[in-house]
Motif scaffolding. Sequence first.
Motif, short mmCIF file in Angstrom:
data_model
loop_
_atom_site.label_atom_id
_atom_site.label_comp_id
_atom_site.label_asym_id
_atom_site.label_seq_id
_atom_site.Cartn_x
_atom_site.Cartn_y
_atom_site.Cartn_z
N ARG A 19 -8.00 -2.71 3.91
CA ARG A 19 -7.88 -3.41 4.52
C ARG A 19 -8.51 -3.75 5.66
O ARG A 19 -9.35 -4.11 6.21
CB ARG A 19 -6.43 -3.56 5.18
CG ARG A 19 -4.81 -3.28 5.00
CD ARG A 19 -3.56 -3.20 5.11
NE ARG A 19 -3.02 -3.48 4.83
CZ ARG A 19 -1.95 -2.35 4.34
NH1 ARG A 19 -2.47 -1.36 4.43
NH2 ARG A 19 -0.53 -2.57 3.91
N LEU B 150 -4.50 1.91 0.56
CA LEU B 150 -4.51 0.79 1.51
C LEU B 150 -5.03 0.21 2.03
O LEU B 150 -5.74 -0.91 2.18
CB LEU B 150 -3.36 1.01 1.09
CG LEU B 150 -2.15 0.37 -0.11
CD1 LEU B 150 -0.59 0.96 0.47
CD2 LEU B 150 -2.05 -0.36 -0.91
N ARG B 151 -5.50 1.05 3.70
CA ARG B 151 -6.44 1.24 4.96
C ARG B 151 -7.06 0.90 4.63
O ARG B 151 -7.09 0.29 5.12
CB ARG B 151 -5.89 2.20 5.23
CG ARG B 151 -6.25 2.09 7.30
CD ARG B 151 -6.35 3.48 7.54
NE ARG B 151 -6.45 3.56 9.31
CZ ARG B 151 -6.08 2.71 10.48
NH1 ARG B 151 -4.94 1.75 10.14
NH2 ARG B 151 -6.89 2.64 11.37
N ALA C 65 -4.25 -5.87 0.59
CA ALA C 65 -4.04 -5.25 0.27
C ALA C 65 -2.21 -5.15 -0.62
O ALA C 65 -1.26 -5.35 0.62
CB ALA C 65 -4.26 -3.63 1.11
N SER D 2 0.16 -2.61 -2.61
CA SER D 2 1.30 -1.10 -3.51
C SER D 2 2.04 -1.99 -4.11
O SER D 2 2.45 -2.79 -5.10
CB SER D 2 2.57 -0.93 -2.02
OG SER D 2 1.64 0.12 -0.89
N VAL E 232 -2.82 -1.14 -5.34
CA VAL E 232 -2.62 -0.07 -4.78
C VAL E 232 -1.90 1.07 -5.50
O VAL E 232 -0.61 0.57 -5.11
CB VAL E 232 -3.53 1.13 -3.69
CG1 VAL E 232 -3.74 2.84 -3.43
CG2 VAL E 232 -4.58 0.52 -3.01
N ASP F 154 -3.13 7.19 -1.74
CA ASP F 154 -1.79 5.84 -1.63
C ASP F 154 -2.34 4.69 -0.35
O ASP F 154 -2.67 4.13 -0.14
CB ASP F 154 -1.10 5.45 -2.82
CG ASP F 154 0.12 6.85 -2.28
OD1 ASP F 154 -0.46 7.74 -1.22
OD2 ASP F 154 1.45 6.28 -2.77
N SER F 155 -1.61 5.78 0.58
CA SER F 155 -1.95 5.27 1.23
C SER F 155 -3.46 4.67 2.17
O SER F 155 -3.43 3.78 3.23
CB SER F 155 -1.48 5.61 2.72
OG SER F 155 0.57 5.85 3.04
#
Length: 223
Positions: free
Chosen positions: A22, A18-19, A28, A30, A5, A14-15
């Motif tokens: 997962r 990523l979550r 995931a 970064s 990501v 973005d967070s």
Amino acid sequence: MTIGVVTFPGSLDDSDALRAVRIASGDAVSLWHGDADLRGVDAVVLPGGFSYGDYLRCGAIARFAPIMEPLIDAARGGMPILGICNGFQVLCEAHLLPGALVRNDHRKFVCRDQRLRIENASTAWTSSYEDGQEIVIPLKNGEGGFVADDATLDRLEGEGRVVARYLECNPNGSYRDIAGVANERGNVVGLMPHPEHAVETLTGPSTDGLGFFTSVLMSMAAA
């Protein structure tokens, strides 16, 4: 399977992306806009936000970020790439997808739970769905109107490259109610609504967005 990501200056989802990776049981990773390579990931998500402050045009500066050079090469080689909202704008600016995203026709930012119909369930990012399946995921944009000339729109329709379409209302004036499109190979998808915000019952409005992330994991596993 690893999904990278990318974070640009001004990214804000973005967070969440990523979550979502997962939760879908992917690994995931970064990635930074200034990275010179993709760190060996199997797929990439360009998240929503306001990359580089959305100066010039949305996505116009991000398209020239250092990480975009290896990403464009990887996309042309078949790597799955998903651009969400601002990421969709970046993919259009990079000419990995046709058309452009312009200011909403009502000139206002819109934030709502949006009903969509999946029009193409054969792409790397939509294979967990069925053609014609209706889903609800959040939408939030000020420049989300998808536009293209008639010849391009006819080609997208004729080749089955319209991935998702708005239902009930058109929130931003997108031509032909188009909410997302794919490239010819189906490995690159741009989507204006936000599937990463609909992966948990706790936050809702549904878990309908999770299929975008499980789809790519299954596609990579089957490759």
